[in-house]
Design a protein around this motif. Structure first.
Motif, short mmCIF file in Angstrom:
data_model
loop_
_atom_site.label_atom_id
_atom_site.label_comp_id
_atom_site.label_asym_id
_atom_site.label_seq_id
_atom_site.Cartn_x
_atom_site.Cartn_y
_atom_site.Cartn_z
N VAL A 70 0.85 -1.20 0.00
CA VAL A 70 0.00 0.00 0.00
C VAL A 70 0.88 1.24 0.00
CG1 VAL A 70 -1.62 1.36 1.38
CG2 VAL A 70 -2.03 -1.08 1.01
N ARG A 71 1.89 1.26 0.86
CA ARG A 71 2.78 2.42 0.93
C ARG A 71 3.51 2.63 -0.41
NH1 ARG A 71 5.00 5.95 4.48
NH2 ARG A 71 4.09 4.90 6.27
N ALA A 72 3.97 1.55 -1.03
CA ALA A 72 4.71 1.67 -2.29
C ALA A 72 3.84 2.28 -3.39
CB ALA A 72 5.22 0.30 -2.73
N ILE A 73 2.61 1.81 -3.52
CA ILE A 73 1.73 2.36 -4.57
C ILE A 73 1.31 3.78 -4.22
CG2 ILE A 73 -0.50 2.11 -5.74
CD1 ILE A 73 -0.08 -0.92 -5.63
N ALA A 74 1.05 4.05 -2.96
CA ALA A 74 0.68 5.41 -2.54
C ALA A 74 1.82 6.39 -2.84
CB ALA A 74 0.33 5.42 -1.06
N GLN A 129 -0.23 8.86 2.69
CA GLN A 129 0.23 7.47 2.67
C GLN A 129 -0.10 6.79 3.99
OE1 GLN A 129 4.40 7.04 1.53
NE2 GLN A 129 4.18 8.75 0.10
N SER A 130 0.16 7.50 5.10
CA SER A 130 -0.11 6.93 6.42
C SER A 130 -1.60 6.67 6.63
CB SER A 130 0.42 7.85 7.52
OG SER A 130 1.82 7.87 7.49
N GLU A 143 -2.57 3.60 4.51
CA GLU A 143 -1.83 2.46 5.06
C GLU A 143 -2.46 2.00 6.38
OE1 GLU A 143 2.69 1.82 6.71
OE2 GLU A 143 2.34 3.38 5.22
N THR A 144 -2.82 2.94 7.22
CA THR A 144 -3.46 2.60 8.50
C THR A 144 -4.83 1.97 8.26
OG1 THR A 144 -2.28 4.36 9.65
CG2 THR A 144 -4.30 3.54 10.69
N ALA A 145 -5.60 2.54 7.34
CA ALA A 145 -6.93 1.99 7.03
C ALA A 145 -6.80 0.55 6.52
CB ALA A 145 -7.64 2.86 6.00
N ALA A 146 -5.86 0.33 5.60
CA ALA A 146 -5.68 -1.01 5.03
C ALA A 146 -5.22 -2.00 6.10
CB ALA A 146 -4.67 -0.95 3.88
N THR A 147 -4.35 -1.56 6.98
CA THR A 147 -3.86 -2.45 8.05
C THR A 147 -5.01 -2.85 8.97
OG1 THR A 147 -1.65 -1.49 7.93
CG2 THR A 147 -2.23 -2.66 9.96
N GLU A 148 -5.88 -1.92 9.30
CA GLU A 148 -7.02 -2.22 10.16
C GLU A 148 -7.93 -3.27 9.53
OE1 GLU A 148 -7.79 -1.42 13.26
OE2 GLU A 148 -5.94 -0.27 13.44
N THR A 155 -13.82 -2.67 0.50
CA THR A 155 -12.98 -1.98 -0.47
C THR A 155 -12.77 -0.55 -0.01
OG1 THR A 155 -13.76 -3.33 -2.30
CG2 THR A 155 -12.74 -1.24 -2.88
N LEU A 156 -11.50 -0.14 -0.01
CA LEU A 156 -11.11 1.22 0.34
C LEU A 156 -10.50 1.87 -0.89
CD1 LEU A 156 -8.90 0.27 3.42
CD2 LEU A 156 -11.34 0.76 3.46
N ALA A 157 -10.67 3.17 -1.03
CA ALA A 157 -10.00 3.89 -2.11
C ALA A 157 -9.51 5.23 -1.57
CB ALA A 157 -10.92 4.10 -3.30
N TYR A 158 -8.39 5.66 -2.09
CA TYR A 158 -7.82 6.95 -1.75
C TYR A 158 -7.38 7.59 -3.07
CZ TYR A 158 -5.92 10.36 1.47
OH TYR A 158 -5.71 11.50 2.20
N TRP A 159 -7.88 8.78 -3.34
CA TRP A 159 -7.63 9.44 -4.61
C TRP A 159 -6.60 10.54 -4.47
CZ3 TRP A 159 -9.69 6.78 -8.39
CH2 TRP A 159 -10.80 5.97 -8.10
#
Length: 147
Positions: free
Chosen positions: A37-41, A51-52, A55-60, A142-146
């Protein structure tokens, strides 16, 4: 199957430019998801704070997939939606499912020994958040961040 999608930003025109998938079977799998997640962000130019957040949302959600769903999978993708570039992370499991999604999205709600902030926090930290679940059939988030 009950589901919630807040807010509805992604469209049917969303194009996956690249993606990678990971199994979620044990705690040792979670850092791989976090790093991807961090790499693509970073690749799409999100700030360190942005990024954080994702990354935090995905980890949860990855932790919930393991702890409540008994394991499953994650798919992390670089996406384009009508000219917007973003990061989309999808999770799935075949666990017991969530009986009351509205309750599960409230802070403090937990079916386990946790603090009950995982789904709530992930929703707040993401631009788009979609969850669907059925008793006995598992859960998809599903999460998305634009950018």
């Amino acid at each position: 199957m009950a589901s919630r999608f807040l807010p509805a930003r992604a469209t049917e025109a969303t194009e996956v430019l690249q993606s990678v998938s990971f199994p979620i079977r044990r705690r040792a799998d979670l850092p791989n998801i976090r790093w991807a997640v961090r790499a693509i962000a970073s690749e799409i130019g999100l700030s360190r704070v942005q990024q954080s957040r994702i990354e935090t949302a995905a980890t949860e959600i990855a932790r919930n997939t393991l702890d409540h769903g008994g394991g499953g999978w994650a798919m992390i993708g670089l996406v384009n939606d009508l000219g917007r570039t973003g990061l989309r992370v999808s999770f799935g499991d075949d666990g017991p499912g969530i009986g009351d999604i509205d309750a599960a999205l409230r802070p403090g709600y937990s079916t386990g020994s946790g603090m009950g902030v995982g789904l709530y926090a992930a929703r707040l930290l993401s631009h788009d958040f979609m969850i669907s679940s059925a008793i006995g059939a598992g859960t998809r988030v599903t999460l998305a961040y634009w950018k």
